[in-house]
Design a protein around this motif. Structure first.
Motif, PDB file in Angstrom:
ATOM      1  N   LEU A   1      -9.278  -3.120   0.533  1.00 51.13           N
ATOM      2  CA  LEU A   1      -8.477  -2.486   1.421  1.00 51.13           C
ATOM      3  C   LEU A   1      -8.308  -3.552   2.579  1.00 51.13           C
ATOM      4  O   LEU A   1      -9.538  -3.276   3.829  1.00 51.13           O
ATOM      5  N   ARG A   2      -7.832  -3.735   2.718  1.00 55.29           N
ATOM      6  CA  ARG A   2      -6.922  -5.252   3.935  1.00 55.29           C
ATOM      7  C   ARG A   2      -5.648  -4.566   4.299  1.00 55.29           C
ATOM      8  O   ARG A   2      -4.176  -4.619   4.111  1.00 55.29           O
ATOM      9  N   THR A   3      -5.979  -4.398   5.963  1.00 48.38           N
ATOM     10  CA  THR A   3      -4.548  -4.024   6.383  1.00 48.38           C
ATOM     11  C   THR A   3      -4.463  -4.582   7.593  1.00 48.38           C
ATOM     12  O   THR A   3      -4.716  -5.389   8.092  1.00 48.38           O
ATOM     13  N   GLY A   4      -2.977  -4.916   8.075  1.00 54.65           N
ATOM     14  CA  GLY A   4      -2.609  -5.068   9.345  1.00 54.65           C
ATOM     15  C   GLY A   4      -2.346  -7.154   8.633  1.00 54.65           C
ATOM     16  O   GLY A   4      -2.492  -7.694   9.550  1.00 54.65           O
TER      17      GLY A   4
ATOM     18  N   ASP B   1      -0.972  -0.792   9.709  1.00 49.33           N
ATOM     19  CA  ASP B   1      -2.420  -0.749  10.313  1.00 49.33           C
ATOM     20  C   ASP B   1      -2.807   0.375   8.688  1.00 49.33           C
ATOM     21  O   ASP B   1      -4.308   0.077   8.791  1.00 49.33           O
ATOM     22  N   LEU B   2      -2.367   0.815   8.323  1.00 51.77           N
ATOM     23  CA  LEU B   2      -3.155   1.755   7.458  1.00 51.77           C
ATOM     24  C   LEU B   2      -1.759   1.777   6.010  1.00 51.77           C
ATOM     25  O   LEU B   2      -0.895   1.474   5.896  1.00 51.77           O
ATOM     26  N   PRO B   3      -2.305   2.095   4.372  1.00 52.61           N
ATOM     27  CA  PRO B   3      -1.435   2.413   3.930  1.00 52.61           C
ATOM     28  C   PRO B   3      -0.474   3.266   3.478  1.00 52.61           C
ATOM     29  O   PRO B   3      -1.263   4.756   4.025  1.00 52.61           O
TER      30      PRO B   3
ATOM     31  N   GLY C   1       0.832  -1.331  -0.045  1.00 54.83           N
ATOM     32  CA  GLY C   1       0.213   0.045   0.394  1.00 54.83           C
ATOM     33  C   GLY C   1       0.211   1.261   0.379  1.00 54.83           C
ATOM     34  O   GLY C   1       0.616   2.093   0.539  1.00 54.83           O
TER      35      GLY C   1
ATOM     36  N   GLU D   1      -2.048  -4.800   2.094  1.00 48.67           N
ATOM     37  CA  GLU D   1      -0.595  -3.728   2.926  1.00 48.67           C
ATOM     38  C   GLU D   1      -0.593  -4.796   4.636  1.00 48.67           C
ATOM     39  O   GLU D   1      -1.322  -5.144   5.099  1.00 48.67           O
ATOM     40  N   SER D   2       0.355  -4.893   5.032  1.00 56.01           N
ATOM     41  CA  SER D   2       0.486  -4.798   6.306  1.00 56.01           C
ATOM     42  C   SER D   2       0.657  -4.191   7.266  1.00 56.01           C
ATOM     43  O   SER D   2       0.369  -4.852   8.157  1.00 56.01           O
TER      44      SER D   2
ATOM     45  N   GLN E   1      -4.859   8.357   6.383  1.00 57.59           N
ATOM     46  CA  GLN E   1      -6.448   7.706   7.232  1.00 57.59           C
ATOM     47  C   GLN E   1      -7.051   8.375   5.945  1.00 57.59           C
ATOM     48  O   GLN E   1      -8.514   8.061   5.053  1.00 57.59           O
TER      49      GLN E   1
ATOM     50  N   ALA F   1      -6.557   6.271   3.177  1.00 56.53           N
ATOM     51  CA  ALA F   1      -7.308   4.792   2.814  1.00 56.53           C
ATOM     52  C   ALA F   1      -9.161   5.065   2.580  1.00 56.53           C
ATOM     53  O   ALA F   1      -9.276   3.987   1.947  1.00 56.53           O
TER      54      ALA F   1
END
Length: 414
Positions: free
Chosen positions: A202-205, A176-178, A151, A173-174, A189, A192
């Motif tokens: 969008l999948r974070t973490g 918590d936020l891109p 991201g 994205e690894s 944010q 995002a």
């Protein structure tokens, strides 16, 4: 006997360096080696206008072919330099060698690869070259399933282009936020929200634990299954990997030049060998304003460092002190960023304007450290850029920065 200046790498920094050499009156021989067969070109359109179909391919080239002939630039495309002999002042290729008086390394960077994807046999793509962009443009069709791993800027710009083409897009994205490491949570944010509002999953973490090849349900061509650490999976017709780039330092290291996250250069962009310079993505430069080393992978730096390196090669005594600058265009958000937060981080972020979609996402952000503005950006406010350049590096009152009744022009005046 006239001097010969050699440039290794035929990208934007190289093109701007040779342009500046000729504009400054250098009359010696100029030789440019490029591993690609294309004329030197700019990379931003590959993830923006050209990928979106808004710009023609011709728009990416820095100069037309005639320019190199008219300016007596010996452009040797499709020729890879295999070694540099700094003692003998030679560069070597598979077909021969070339002597130089001054040498510029503008070898750029290469995408970091994801081995579990590369080895899977599934359709996997990266974005760096014209051919990469052309492949993505062909793949981004209405209904295509695209998974973007990463991201960052390239990942998000690619995701935006795919969505605008009608593709179904998942971004993994690894963090918590891109863009979290670049912008911090306050502004990350915004990006995002921008992507989720435009239909991106969008999948974070998340952690990518595996990539497998699978039969396509439609065209009969191979597809992919991306497996995540939590046991879930995502199917895709194409997996685009955008997990950053690494500077191309192999030639420099083999030649004995000092390297560390790039080729180490001073404020003049000279390396540990005074006759060898570096510019663009590959240069880890001592910055006189920031007071530290910085390596920047953006369009503006390639242009301006290319010019500055030309003056260094000519024996002038320039000090490259331009602040880092970059921009992005995603959907209806255009942004420009000036400065660098750096490894020390920041104390606070000051926002002014409206970050919401309803408010048109027209806002300004300032990053402060110890009361000093270390970086600033605007979104959708194209009159702000010059003022941001003037504000970055100054000490400022956070309340005044955040007060929309105080104009950016007044803030720039101090």
């Amino acid at each position: 006997m006239s001097e010969t200046f050699v440039v290794v790498g035929a990208g934007l920094a190289a093109a701007k360096a040779v342009e500046e050499l000729r504009a400054s009156g250098f009359e010696g021989e100029v030789v440019v080696y490029g591993a690609e067969h294309h004329l030197p070109y700019e990379r931003p359109p590959l993830s923006k206008g050209y990928l979106l179909g808004n710009d023609e391919l011709e728009s990416v080239f820095v100069h037309d072919p005639d320019w190199y002939d008219e300016n007596d630039v010996d452009l040797r495309l499709g020729q890879e330099v295999t070694a540099i002999d700094t003692a003998a002042h030679l560069v070597r290729t598979r077909d021969g060698q070339q002597a130089y008086a001054r040498l510029l390394l503008a070898t750029g960077s290469s995408p970091r690869h994801l081995p579990i994807a590369d080895e899977s046999g599934a359709p996997v793509a990266y974005l760096r070259t014209i051919e990469d962009s052309q492949r993505l443009k062909e793949a981004f069709t209405d209904g295509a399933r695209v998974v973007v791993v990463g991201g960052g800027w390239i990942g998000l710009e690619t995701a935006a282009a795919a969505r605008e083409a009608g593709a179904s897009v998942t971004v993994l994205e690894s963090l918590d936020l891109p863009l979290l490491r670049v912008l911090g949570p306050e502004v990350a944010q915004v990006f995002a929200d921008l992507h989720t509002e435009h239909g991106v999953d969008l999948r974070t973490g998340v952690e990518v634990s595996g990539v497998e090849k699978s039969p396509s349900t439609g065209s009969g061509q191979a597809a992919a299954v991306v497996r995540l650490g939590d046991g879930s999976s995502v199917e895709a017709d194409l997996v685009v990997v955008g997990i950053g780039v690494a500077p191309n330092v192999e030639l420099a290291e083999a030649a004995g030049l000092a390297t560390d996250n790039g080729i180490l250069v001073d404020e003049r962009l000279a390396s540990s060998d005074p006759d060898v310079f570096a510019a663009g993505d590959v240069a880890n430069a001592q910055h006189p304003v920031l007071g530290r080393r910085i390596r920047v992978e953006h369009w503006d730096t390639a242009i301006e460092q290319g010019k500055a390196a030309a003056h260094g090669m000519l024996g002038h005594d320039p000090s490259y002190d331009r602040l880092p600058y970059f921009f992005t265009d995603q959907y209806d958000l255009g942004m420009e960023y000036v400065g660098s937060v750096g490894p020390e981080g920041y104390d606070e972020v000051v926002l002014r304007g409206d970050t919401s979609a309803a408010g048109g996402r027209t806002f300004t952000a300032f990053w402060l450290s110890g009361g000093r503005v270390v970086a600033a950006m605007h979104a959708n406010d194209w009159d702000a850029t010059d003022h941001l350049h003037a504000i970055v590096g100054t000490r400022a009152d956070p309340e005044r920065l955040g007060d929309a009744s105080t104009s950016l022009e007044d803030l720039a005046k101090g």
